[in-house]
Design an enzyme around this catalytic site. Sequence first.
Site: not given
Ligand code: NAD
Length: 502
Positions: A197, A272, A306, A404
């Site tokens: 997804k 993650e 991240c 963050e």
């Molecule tokens: P996000 O949590 O908004 O979205 C991530 C994914 O989750 C998207 O595909 C989104 O559609 C999905 N999603 C949203 N709500 C959901 C739900 N209720 N149930 C299931 N899926 C859902 O994150 P983002 O804004 O796309 O990315 C930024 C975040 O990701 C930051 O917090 C960053 O630190 C983190 N990140 C972490 C890593 C790591 O490896 N630790 C790497 C990159 C980014």
Amino acid sequence: MGSLGASNGANGVSEEPFLWDRSNLPKQLFINNEHVDSKNTKKLKVHNPKDGSLVADDIAVAGEDDVDAAVDAAEAAFPAWRKTSASQRRRLMLKLADLLEEHGDALAELTRITLGNPAASMSIFEIKYTAEAFRYFAGWTDKFPGETYPQDDGFLKIVRNEPLGVTAGITPWNCPLIFMGLKAGPALATANCFILKPTEKTPFASIAIGTLVRMAGFPPGVFQVLPGDGSTGALLASHMRIRKVSLTGSLTTGRKIQELAARSNLKRVTLELGGKSPAVIFDDCNLENAITWCVNGICGMTGQMCYAASRVYVQEGIYDKFVEGYKKAIEERSKSIGDPEEKGTMMGPLVDKIQHERVMGFMDRGLSQGTLLTGGSRVGDKGFFVQPTIFTNVAEDAEICKEEIFGPVAVLNSFKTEEEIIAKANDSNFGLMVGVFTQDITRAIRVSTEIDSGMVGINCVSITFLVAPFGGSKESGMGRENAINALRMYTEPKTVMVNLTY
Ligand code: NAD
């Protein structure tokens, strides 16, 4: 667009053309090796962050029926897929890696038009890293055999690492293909079926991958792609026939997924999540090296990483020198902000209007939480560009020191003693990465032990390797990606006990 009628060439790779580019954007679901329309009427809209122009407003959102269709296809594929030989699975994954590189320019462009990651820096790097991830995990297909334990008591104990079945990966927008590779790689290597997804903000390259999956020769149903927003992710996380979900995303989403998994079938969950990673700079460090890593650690991906080095702590003895060099280097990097398509651009825009407003909000409120050293403004009057921004003299409990930001904004403070800095570094709900800069190896190892973090860089920060576990402690996540650790996340140990006494 339906199947292009794949025909396999002499090397086993389909000779069908890869037709996706900015004039022919992939917008459908990929189920059972076909790009198909969604049964849902909801659509996603995306813009180009360099100028805010509309890129598409008709990208499919997989709904309940679509998710069920993908799970049905995956379940149908699983029995034969788990029996497919390790060498055949390896061959398919290696083919996919080659195809990724072969079509790297097109894929990079498909992400760049909605992410704004510069062609000269992260854009092509992302494709190469993703291909390497598939190659790395392809190498594991026959090297994760399980264990046996002594039969001295008359019973031979065999532990087999068995695939879970239908697994799902949910990715964020910052490096969508890399996170796809870090999830699909171990899932496929351990003979699971996998449903991706992708993020709703930068989905095109992930949808296009479907064509490469088919070209590589994966059987239908083994690797599928369901574009959509959080509603699609939630359907996967709560699905009763999906056995595992792995998210890279925000803490808020991580909590929701954990809850949905617990309320449904207790599926396995890997998370993650975010970070607020400290870089700790001791008096005896190589100053130039520390500055280089700290600048890259907050400007790379326009701070949308991240493990960005977003809290920089410098020991008193070199504080003034560090401030001078860090400020100069950050301001130099600012000069390379620009159109992500241009060769000299090192820093592109933030991903979209929402993220731009969010980061600008932190920068504006930061003015009352610390002293602005450099940056603090948007760049230009169109698109979503911001200056890399540093605040000094920030209280430890200030919002910009705790939360963050996910943009190129760092706080820079001084410290006196090792004890003090260990306490400050640990005073965070996150624990993803820390960088320790010193030439005293004893101190480096001591500090790396005392700081509560999934990863520690010594004389480096904001870095990762496929061969070593990646992930965080505390609210930075649960479980690990990369290395053998990733394989454990997609398998269940099965203990078989053989009675040898009769
Ligand atoms: P996000 O949590 O908004 O979205 C991530 C994914 O989750 C998207 O595909 C989104 O559609 C999905 N999603 C949203 N709500 C959901 C739900 N209720 N149930 C299931 N899926 C859902 O994150 P983002 O804004 O796309 O990315 C930024 C975040 O990701 C930051 O917090 C960053 O630190 C983190 N990140 C972490 C890593 C790591 O490896 N630790 C790497 C990159 C980014």
